[in-house]
Design a protein around this motif. Structure first.
Motif, PDB file in Angstrom:
ATOM      1  N   VAL A  31       0.848  -1.193   0.000  1.00 33.16           N
ATOM      2  CA  VAL A  31       0.000   0.000   0.000  1.00 33.16           C
ATOM      3  C   VAL A  31       0.885   1.245   0.000  1.00 33.16           C
ATOM      4  CG1 VAL A  31      -1.790   1.279   1.228  1.00 33.16           C
ATOM      5  CG2 VAL A  31      -1.814  -1.218   1.269  1.00 33.16           C
ATOM      6  N   TRP A  32       0.649   2.105  -0.992  1.00 28.28           N
ATOM      7  CA  TRP A  32       1.364   3.361  -1.065  1.00 28.28           C
ATOM      8  C   TRP A  32       0.503   4.471  -0.481  1.00 28.28           C
ATOM      9  CZ3 TRP A  32       3.639   3.981  -6.684  1.00 28.28           C
ATOM     10  CH2 TRP A  32       4.636   3.024  -6.888  1.00 28.28           C
ATOM     11  N   GLY A  33       1.151   5.419   0.139  1.00 33.52           N
ATOM     12  CA  GLY A  33       0.502   6.634   0.605  1.00 33.52           C
ATOM     13  C   GLY A  33       1.349   7.816   0.176  1.00 33.52           C
ATOM     14  N   TYR A  34       0.836   9.012   0.378  1.00 34.62           N
ATOM     15  CA  TYR A  34       1.625  10.194   0.046  1.00 34.62           C
ATOM     16  C   TYR A  34       1.456  11.240   1.144  1.00 34.62           C
ATOM     17  CZ  TYR A  34      -2.835  12.049  -1.608  1.00 34.62           C
ATOM     18  OH  TYR A  34      -4.134  12.453  -1.679  1.00 34.62           O
ATOM     19  N   ARG A  35       2.455  12.089   1.257  1.00 34.39           N
ATOM     20  CA  ARG A  35       2.424  13.177   2.236  1.00 34.39           C
ATOM     21  C   ARG A  35       3.142  14.379   1.622  1.00 34.39           C
ATOM     22  NH1 ARG A  35       5.784   9.056   5.483  1.00 34.39           N
ATOM     23  NH2 ARG A  35       7.808   9.275   4.491  1.00 34.39           N
ATOM     24  N   TRP A  36       2.787  15.539   2.113  1.00 37.78           N
ATOM     25  CA  TRP A  36       3.357  16.781   1.599  1.00 37.78           C
ATOM     26  C   TRP A  36       3.925  17.557   2.768  1.00 37.78           C
ATOM     27  CZ3 TRP A  36       0.173  20.363  -2.136  1.00 37.78           C
ATOM     28  CH2 TRP A  36       1.043  21.188  -2.824  1.00 37.78           C
ATOM     29  N   PRO A  37       5.169  17.252   3.162  1.00 35.99           N
ATOM     30  CA  PRO A  37       5.739  17.854   4.378  1.00 35.99           C
ATOM     31  C   PRO A  37       6.156  19.311   4.196  1.00 35.99           C
ATOM     32  CG  PRO A  37       7.332  16.385   3.368  1.00 35.99           C
ATOM     33  CD  PRO A  37       6.085  16.319   2.530  1.00 35.99           C
ATOM     34  N   LEU A  56       7.786  13.390  -5.615  1.00 35.43           N
ATOM     35  CA  LEU A  56       7.202  14.032  -6.800  1.00 35.43           C
ATOM     36  C   LEU A  56       7.377  15.532  -6.625  1.00 35.43           C
ATOM     37  CD1 LEU A  56       3.853  12.035  -6.946  1.00 35.43           C
ATOM     38  CD2 LEU A  56       5.744  11.837  -8.545  1.00 35.43           C
ATOM     39  N   GLY A  57       6.919  16.295  -7.575  1.00 31.89           N
ATOM     40  CA  GLY A  57       6.958  17.752  -7.442  1.00 31.89           C
ATOM     41  C   GLY A  57       5.941  18.196  -6.411  1.00 31.89           C
ATOM     42  N   HIS A  58       5.036  19.069  -6.801  1.00 34.56           N
ATOM     43  CA  HIS A  58       4.034  19.591  -5.882  1.00 34.56           C
ATOM     44  C   HIS A  58       2.615  19.329  -6.389  1.00 34.56           C
ATOM     45  CE1 HIS A  58       6.991  21.544  -3.343  1.00 34.56           C
ATOM     46  NE2 HIS A  58       7.628  21.869  -4.460  1.00 34.56           N
ATOM     47  N   ASP A  59       2.454  18.351  -7.266  1.00 36.44           N
ATOM     48  CA  ASP A  59       1.146  18.048  -7.852  1.00 36.44           C
ATOM     49  C   ASP A  59       0.431  16.990  -7.012  1.00 36.44           C
ATOM     50  OD1 ASP A  59      -1.056  17.376  -9.397  1.00 36.44           O
ATOM     51  OD2 ASP A  59       0.069  17.412 -11.290  1.00 36.44           O
ATOM     52  N   ILE A  60      -0.414  17.435  -6.108  1.00 36.98           N
ATOM     53  CA  ILE A  60      -1.096  16.527  -5.193  1.00 36.98           C
ATOM     54  C   ILE A  60      -2.063  15.611  -5.929  1.00 36.98           C
ATOM     55  CG2 ILE A  60      -3.043  18.010  -4.536  1.00 36.98           C
ATOM     56  CD1 ILE A  60      -0.929  16.109  -2.019  1.00 36.98           C
ATOM     57  N   GLN A  61      -2.660  16.087  -7.016  1.00 36.05           N
ATOM     58  CA  GLN A  61      -3.569  15.241  -7.792  1.00 36.05           C
ATOM     59  C   GLN A  61      -2.816  14.092  -8.450  1.00 36.05           C
ATOM     60  OE1 GLN A  61      -5.398  18.292 -10.219  1.00 36.05           O
ATOM     61  NE2 GLN A  61      -7.314  18.050  -9.079  1.00 36.05           N
ATOM     62  N   LEU A  62      -1.611  14.371  -8.933  1.00 34.68           N
ATOM     63  CA  LEU A  62      -0.794  13.315  -9.521  1.00 34.68           C
ATOM     64  C   LEU A  62      -0.421  12.276  -8.470  1.00 34.68           C
ATOM     65  CD1 LEU A  62       0.755  12.126 -11.901  1.00 34.68           C
ATOM     66  CD2 LEU A  62       2.675  13.630 -11.292  1.00 34.68           C
ATOM     67  N   ALA A  63      -0.056  12.726  -7.280  1.00 28.60           N
ATOM     68  CA  ALA A  63       0.285  11.797  -6.196  1.00 28.60           C
ATOM     69  C   ALA A  63      -0.904  10.913  -5.848  1.00 28.60           C
ATOM     70  CB  ALA A  63       0.741  12.573  -4.963  1.00 28.60           C
ATOM     71  N   GLU A  64      -2.081  11.507  -5.753  1.00 28.93           N
ATOM     72  CA  GLU A  64      -3.300  10.740  -5.470  1.00 28.93           C
ATOM     73  C   GLU A  64      -3.554   9.712  -6.567  1.00 28.93           C
ATOM     74  OE1 GLU A  64      -6.839   9.350  -3.867  1.00 28.93           O
ATOM     75  OE2 GLU A  64      -5.469  10.761  -2.911  1.00 28.93           O
ATOM     76  N   TYR A  65      -3.399  10.110  -7.802  1.00 33.06           N
ATOM     77  CA  TYR A  65      -3.628   9.217  -8.942  1.00 33.06           C
ATOM     78  C   TYR A  65      -2.633   8.054  -8.935  1.00 33.06           C
ATOM     79  CZ  TYR A  65      -4.122   7.648 -13.758  1.00 33.06           C
ATOM     80  OH  TYR A  65      -4.301   6.875 -14.873  1.00 33.06           O
ATOM     81  N   ILE A  66      -1.354   8.352  -8.765  1.00 32.73           N
ATOM     82  CA  ILE A  66      -0.327   7.305  -8.775  1.00 32.73           C
ATOM     83  C   ILE A  66      -0.556   6.301  -7.646  1.00 32.73           C
ATOM     84  CG2 ILE A  66       2.133   6.885  -8.334  1.00 32.73           C
ATOM     85  CD1 ILE A  66       2.690   9.467  -9.930  1.00 32.73           C
ATOM     86  N   CYS A  67      -0.812   6.794  -6.438  1.00 35.74           N
ATOM     87  CA  CYS A  67      -1.031   5.894  -5.295  1.00 35.74           C
ATOM     88  C   CYS A  67      -2.298   5.066  -5.478  1.00 35.74           C
ATOM     89  CB  CYS A  67      -1.097   6.688  -3.994  1.00 35.74           C
ATOM     90  SG  CYS A  67       0.485   7.394  -3.512  1.00 35.74           S
ATOM     91  N   SER A  68      -3.350   5.684  -5.949  1.00 39.50           N
ATOM     92  CA  SER A  68      -4.603   4.953  -6.165  1.00 39.50           C
ATOM     93  C   SER A  68      -4.435   3.873  -7.224  1.00 39.50           C
ATOM     94  CB  SER A  68      -5.721   5.913  -6.584  1.00 39.50           C
ATOM     95  OG  SER A  68      -5.997   6.816  -5.567  1.00 39.50           O
ATOM     96  N   LEU A  69      -3.759   4.216  -8.314  1.00 38.07           N
ATOM     97  CA  LEU A  69      -3.540   3.250  -9.387  1.00 38.07           C
ATOM     98  C   LEU A  69      -2.699   2.071  -8.909  1.00 38.07           C
ATOM     99  CD1 LEU A  69      -4.185   2.828 -12.371  1.00 38.07           C
ATOM    100  CD2 LEU A  69      -2.099   4.070 -12.916  1.00 38.07           C
ATOM    101  N   HIS A  70      -1.640   2.364  -8.178  1.00 35.86           N
ATOM    102  CA  HIS A  70      -0.787   1.300  -7.643  1.00 35.86           C
ATOM    103  C   HIS A  70      -1.564   0.395  -6.682  1.00 35.86           C
ATOM    104  CE1 HIS A  70       2.452  -0.809  -5.645  1.00 35.86           C
ATOM    105  NE2 HIS A  70       1.878  -0.457  -4.519  1.00 35.86           N
ATOM    106  N   ASN A  71      -2.278   1.000  -5.734  1.00 33.34           N
ATOM    107  CA  ASN A  71      -3.005   0.218  -4.734  1.00 33.34           C
ATOM    108  C   ASN A  71      -4.105  -0.619  -5.385  1.00 33.34           C
ATOM    109  OD1 ASN A  71      -1.352   1.380  -2.798  1.00 33.34           O
ATOM    110  ND2 ASN A  71      -2.822   2.956  -2.262  1.00 33.34           N
TER     111      ASN A  71
END
Length: 86
Positions: A31-37, A56-71
């Motif tokens: 399970v992947w997750g993401y955070r923006w510290p 990743l850069g600062h694209d939170i939508q991309l992070a959500e998409y990548i993690c959702s797709l992987h999971n």
């Protein structure tokens, strides 16, 4: 107990590609997750052991998409393997 069926050829190859991708990336994280510290680049991490996988850069939508797709792909592989005989 439910009888297992033989998997359709197209589904077999699609699942095999997902598993091959996981092997190529050497990713054992289920399970992947993401955070923006604090405005730094977004971190994608393994939710089981909090290990940083990549940034990743600062694209939170991309992070959500990548993690959702992987999971989702990991869940799909497990679900399909539990229902079919190879």
């Amino acid at each position: 107990m439910e009888k297992l069926q033989k998997m359709e050829e197209n589904l077999f190859y699609n699942i095999r590609h997902l598993k091959t991708f996981k092997e190529i990336t050497k990713n054992e994280a289920i399970v992947w997750g993401y955070r923006w510290p604090d405005g730094k680049p977004i971190e994608v991490f393994n939710k089981h052991n909090n290990e940083l996988l990549f940034t990743l850069g600062h694209d939170i939508q991309l992070a959500e998409y990548i993690c959702s797709l992987h999971n989702m792909s990991n869940k799909l592989v497990k679900e399909v393997e539990s229902k079919y005989v190879s």
